[in-house]
Design an enzyme around this catalytic site. Structure first.
Site, mmCIF file in Angstrom:
data_model
loop_
_atom_site.group_PDB
_atom_site.id
_atom_site.type_symbol
_atom_site.label_atom_id
_atom_site.label_comp_id
_atom_site.label_asym_id
_atom_site.label_seq_id
_atom_site.Cartn_x
_atom_site.Cartn_y
_atom_site.Cartn_z
ATOM 1 N N ASP A 1 0.860 -1.184 0.000
ATOM 2 C CA ASP A 1 0.000 0.000 0.000
ATOM 3 C C ASP A 1 0.897 1.235 0.000
ATOM 4 O O ASP A 1 1.972 1.213 0.616
ATOM 5 C CB ASP A 1 -0.909 0.005 1.260
ATOM 6 C CG ASP A 1 -2.164 0.837 1.077
ATOM 7 O OD1 ASP A 1 -2.036 2.049 0.835
ATOM 8 O OD2 ASP A 1 -3.271 0.277 1.170
ATOM 9 N N ASN A 2 0.482 2.307 -0.657
ATOM 10 C CA ASN A 2 1.277 3.550 -0.581
ATOM 11 C C ASN A 2 0.703 4.510 0.467
ATOM 12 O O ASN A 2 1.188 5.620 0.607
ATOM 13 C CB ASN A 2 1.378 4.238 -1.959
ATOM 14 C CG ASN A 2 0.039 4.789 -2.435
ATOM 15 O OD1 ASN A 2 -0.991 4.628 -1.776
ATOM 16 N ND2 ASN A 2 0.044 5.420 -3.600
ATOM 17 N N SER B 1 -1.788 6.341 0.510
ATOM 18 C CA SER B 1 -2.308 7.630 0.016
ATOM 19 C C SER B 1 -3.704 7.894 0.562
ATOM 20 O O SER B 1 -4.136 9.030 0.657
ATOM 21 C CB SER B 1 -2.331 7.662 -1.518
ATOM 22 O OG SER B 1 -3.128 6.611 -2.022
ATOM 23 N N SER C 1 -16.896 -2.405 -9.487
ATOM 24 C CA SER C 1 -17.937 -1.636 -8.801
ATOM 25 C C SER C 1 -19.246 -1.706 -9.560
ATOM 26 O O SER C 1 -19.258 -1.818 -10.790
ATOM 27 C CB SER C 1 -17.460 -0.182 -8.736
ATOM 28 O OG SER C 1 -18.521 0.672 -8.413
ATOM 29 N N TYR D 1 -13.722 7.971 -12.726
ATOM 30 C CA TYR D 1 -13.536 6.838 -11.811
ATOM 31 C C TYR D 1 -14.220 5.590 -12.373
ATOM 32 O O TYR D 1 -13.635 4.521 -12.450
ATOM 33 C CB TYR D 1 -14.101 7.169 -10.418
ATOM 34 C CG TYR D 1 -14.290 5.936 -9.556
ATOM 35 C CD1 TYR D 1 -13.193 5.277 -9.007
ATOM 36 C CD2 TYR D 1 -15.566 5.409 -9.320
ATOM 37 C CE1 TYR D 1 -13.356 4.130 -8.248
ATOM 38 C CE2 TYR D 1 -15.736 4.267 -8.555
ATOM 39 C CZ TYR D 1 -14.632 3.638 -8.022
ATOM 40 O OH TYR D 1 -14.795 2.493 -7.280
ATOM 41 N N LYS E 1 -12.888 1.598 -13.995
ATOM 42 C CA LYS E 1 -13.346 0.229 -13.664
ATOM 43 C C LYS E 1 -13.757 -0.495 -14.943
ATOM 44 O O LYS E 1 -13.426 -1.665 -15.143
ATOM 45 C CB LYS E 1 -14.524 0.279 -12.680
ATOM 46 C CG LYS E 1 -14.172 0.851 -11.311
ATOM 47 C CD LYS E 1 -13.155 0.003 -10.581
ATOM 48 C CE LYS E 1 -12.779 0.569 -9.230
ATOM 49 N NZ LYS E 1 -11.616 -0.065 -8.619
ATOM 50 N N TYR F 1 -18.699 -4.595 -6.426
ATOM 51 C CA TYR F 1 -19.266 -4.296 -5.106
ATOM 52 C C TYR F 1 -20.418 -3.330 -5.254
ATOM 53 O O TYR F 1 -20.331 -2.363 -5.995
ATOM 54 C CB TYR F 1 -18.258 -3.606 -4.188
ATOM 55 C CG TYR F 1 -16.883 -4.181 -4.112
ATOM 56 C CD1 TYR F 1 -16.621 -5.529 -4.309
ATOM 57 C CD2 TYR F 1 -15.803 -3.339 -3.809
ATOM 58 C CE1 TYR F 1 -15.334 -6.024 -4.209
ATOM 59 C CE2 TYR F 1 -14.521 -3.827 -3.704
ATOM 60 C CZ TYR F 1 -14.289 -5.173 -3.917
ATOM 61 O OH TYR F 1 -13.011 -5.641 -3.812
ATOM 62 N N ASN G 1 -19.595 9.597 0.862
ATOM 63 C CA ASN G 1 -20.564 8.499 0.961
ATOM 64 C C ASN G 1 -21.462 8.663 2.177
ATOM 65 O O ASN G 1 -21.089 9.284 3.172
ATOM 66 C CB ASN G 1 -19.838 7.147 1.023
ATOM 67 C CG ASN G 1 -19.044 6.886 -0.242
ATOM 68 O OD1 ASN G 1 -17.833 6.779 -0.193
ATOM 69 N ND2 ASN G 1 -19.725 6.829 -1.364
ATOM 70 N N ARG H 1 -30.163 2.094 -2.409
ATOM 71 C CA ARG H 1 -28.901 1.401 -2.688
ATOM 72 C C ARG H 1 -28.885 0.032 -2.001
ATOM 73 O O ARG H 1 -29.627 -0.204 -1.045
ATOM 74 C CB ARG H 1 -27.705 2.212 -2.158
ATOM 75 C CG ARG H 1 -27.510 3.564 -2.807
ATOM 76 C CD ARG H 1 -27.079 3.445 -4.263
ATOM 77 N NE ARG H 1 -26.805 4.746 -4.863
ATOM 78 C CZ ARG H 1 -27.733 5.510 -5.463
ATOM 79 N NH1 ARG H 1 -28.984 5.109 -5.529
ATOM 80 N NH2 ARG H 1 -27.386 6.670 -5.990
ATOM 81 N N ARG I 1 -28.039 15.234 -5.805
ATOM 82 C CA ARG I 1 -26.612 15.388 -6.076
ATOM 83 C C ARG I 1 -26.383 15.060 -7.559
ATOM 84 O O ARG I 1 -26.960 14.075 -8.050
ATOM 85 C CB ARG I 1 -25.863 14.402 -5.165
ATOM 86 C CG ARG I 1 -24.391 14.569 -5.092
ATOM 87 C CD ARG I 1 -23.786 13.662 -4.037
ATOM 88 N NE ARG I 1 -23.977 12.232 -4.298
ATOM 89 C CZ ARG I 1 -23.431 11.258 -3.598
ATOM 90 N NH1 ARG I 1 -22.674 11.544 -2.559
ATOM 91 N NH2 ARG I 1 -23.648 9.998 -3.895
#
Ligand code: NAD
Ligand code: UFG
Length: 335
Positions: A31-32, A34, A124, A148, A152, A176, A198, A230, A291
């Site tokens: 992992d970085n 970030s 996703s 984004y 995917k 997911y 979220n 959702r 939104r």
């Protein structure tokens, strides 16, 4: 199996690491940091009582990646590492394409060099775009509405093409739906930087007093109560889905896609009501307009995951609300 986990310090990756260790697999985390913190590594060790190798490594660093693959016998990779904010991706699209696409390309090239050909990828529900009808099925056409989401769609295509060319490869994309909740210990959970995008992290920050109220984005959707619907699933169930997908790849070759969700839709107001009820908290609601880019309803058809990898969710919405609340309380107590 010896499993290399990219993005293993992140929200979903850390829970998957716990499940893998508890099921007797060995892990190597890369992992970085970030969007996470090295503290998560200690929490995974505390929860499981196991130790493992971990590296501060960026997938964009091809040489370091090659060195790590040279040091370990790796049977499979679970690839969580990526940038994931929809609004941010519209302001810095090239950063998103570079991080997510180049990072995945490097990973695939190094895996091929070291003859590691088993991969589970974090996809996703966003790949269902706006033109499909619910419940979403894996065979539906994919598209996206933001950079984004396109990363995917493009990575799924890259993986499909790779598996067609390499008969020995075994690749699973897990789509997911909306993971929420946290580990029951309260030690690991969703910990976004800044103001959350979220719903559940937003609710938690309002509940603990960091934010003054919850914004309900839109009450005029064609849904049961007008708010967005959702398919929320507990991150611990999602983590188990990765173990199941990996074990399926021990015997299978080819390209597979599975939806991971509950198959049930929950509205924004239902989620807030449940959170208030199980945690005995009253939250201030701020009714706002829609939104930009939000769809009315998203939920999964989960039959394929049930039938082919033997996975199905066991936690309830109540569990998700209780565990999310426990995590934010623990995090704020430890500050
Ligand atoms: P997260 O941000 O908590 O975890 C991602 C991890 O990857 C972070 O620890 C980050 O530091 C690391 N990372 C990012 N770029 C990297 C790079 N170039 N090199 C090394 N490490 C890097 O996110 P998450 O919620 O755990 O999501 C994991 C994956 O699942 C992501 O690919 C995300 O797009 C996907 N996904 C998430 C959701 C969701 O609602 N959380 C829904 C669908 C799909
Ligand atoms: N919402 C609010 N208030 C908030 C945040 C969200 O009312 O403060 C509403 C949204 O309008 C939506 C629902 O809560 O109706 C869920 O919103 P989230 O942002 O939690 O989740 P999304 O389904 O919009 O998006 C998530 C991930 C995306 C991913 C998508 C599909 O953020 O990256 O699920 O997997 F693409």
């Amino acid at each position: 199996m010896n499993v290399l986990v990219t993005g293993g310090a992140g929200f979903i990756g850390s829970h998957a690491c716990v499940s893998l260790l508890e099921e007797g697999h060995n892990i190597i985390i890369l992992d970085n940091y970030s969007n996470s913190s090295p503290e998560v590594i200690d929490h995974i060790k505390t929860i499981t009582g196991r130790t493992f190798s971990h590296y501060n490594c960026d997938l964009l660093d091809y040489t370091q990646l090659d060195t790590i693959f040279g040091k370990h016998e790796i049977d499979a990779v679970i690839h969580f590492a990526g940038l994931k904010s929809v609004p941010e991706s519209t302001t810095i699209p090239l950063t998103y394409y570079h991080n997510n696409l180049t990072g995945t390309l490097h990973l695939l090239q190094i895996m091929e060099k070291h003859k590691v050909r088993r991969l589970v990828f974090s996809s996703s529900a966003t790949v269902y775009g706006t033109n499909n009808v619910v419940p979403y099925e894996e065979s539906m056409p994919t598209s996206a509405t933001n950079p984004y989401g396109w990363t995917k769609v493009m990575i799924e295509q890259m993986l499909r093409d790779y598996t067609s060319a390499v008969p020995d490869a075994a690749v699973t994309c897990l789509r997911y739906f909306n993971p929420i909740g946290a580990h029951k210990s309260g030690l690991i959970g969703d910990n976004p930087n800044g103001i959350p995008n979220n719903l559940m992290p937003y609710v938690c920050q309002a509940a603990i007093g960091i934010l003054p109220s919850i914004k309900v984005y839109g009450t005029d959707f064609p849904t049961k109560d007008g708010t967005g619907v959702r398919d929320y699933l507990h991150v611990a169930d999602l983590a188990d889905g990765h173990v199941k997908a990996l074990e399926h790849l021990e015997k299978a070759k080819g390209f597979f896609v599975y939806n991971l969700g509950t198959g049930q839709g929950t509205s924004v107001l239902e989620l807030i009501d449940t959170f208030e009820r199980v945690n005995n908290i009253k939250l201030k609601r701020d009714i706002c307009g829609r939104r930009a880019g939000d769809i009315a309803t998203s939920f999964a058809n989960v039959n394929h995951a049930i039938e082919e990898i033997g996975w199905e969710t066991k936690y309830t919405l109540e569990d998700m609300c209780r565990d999310s609340w426990k995590f934010i309380q623990t995090k704020n107590k430890n500050k």
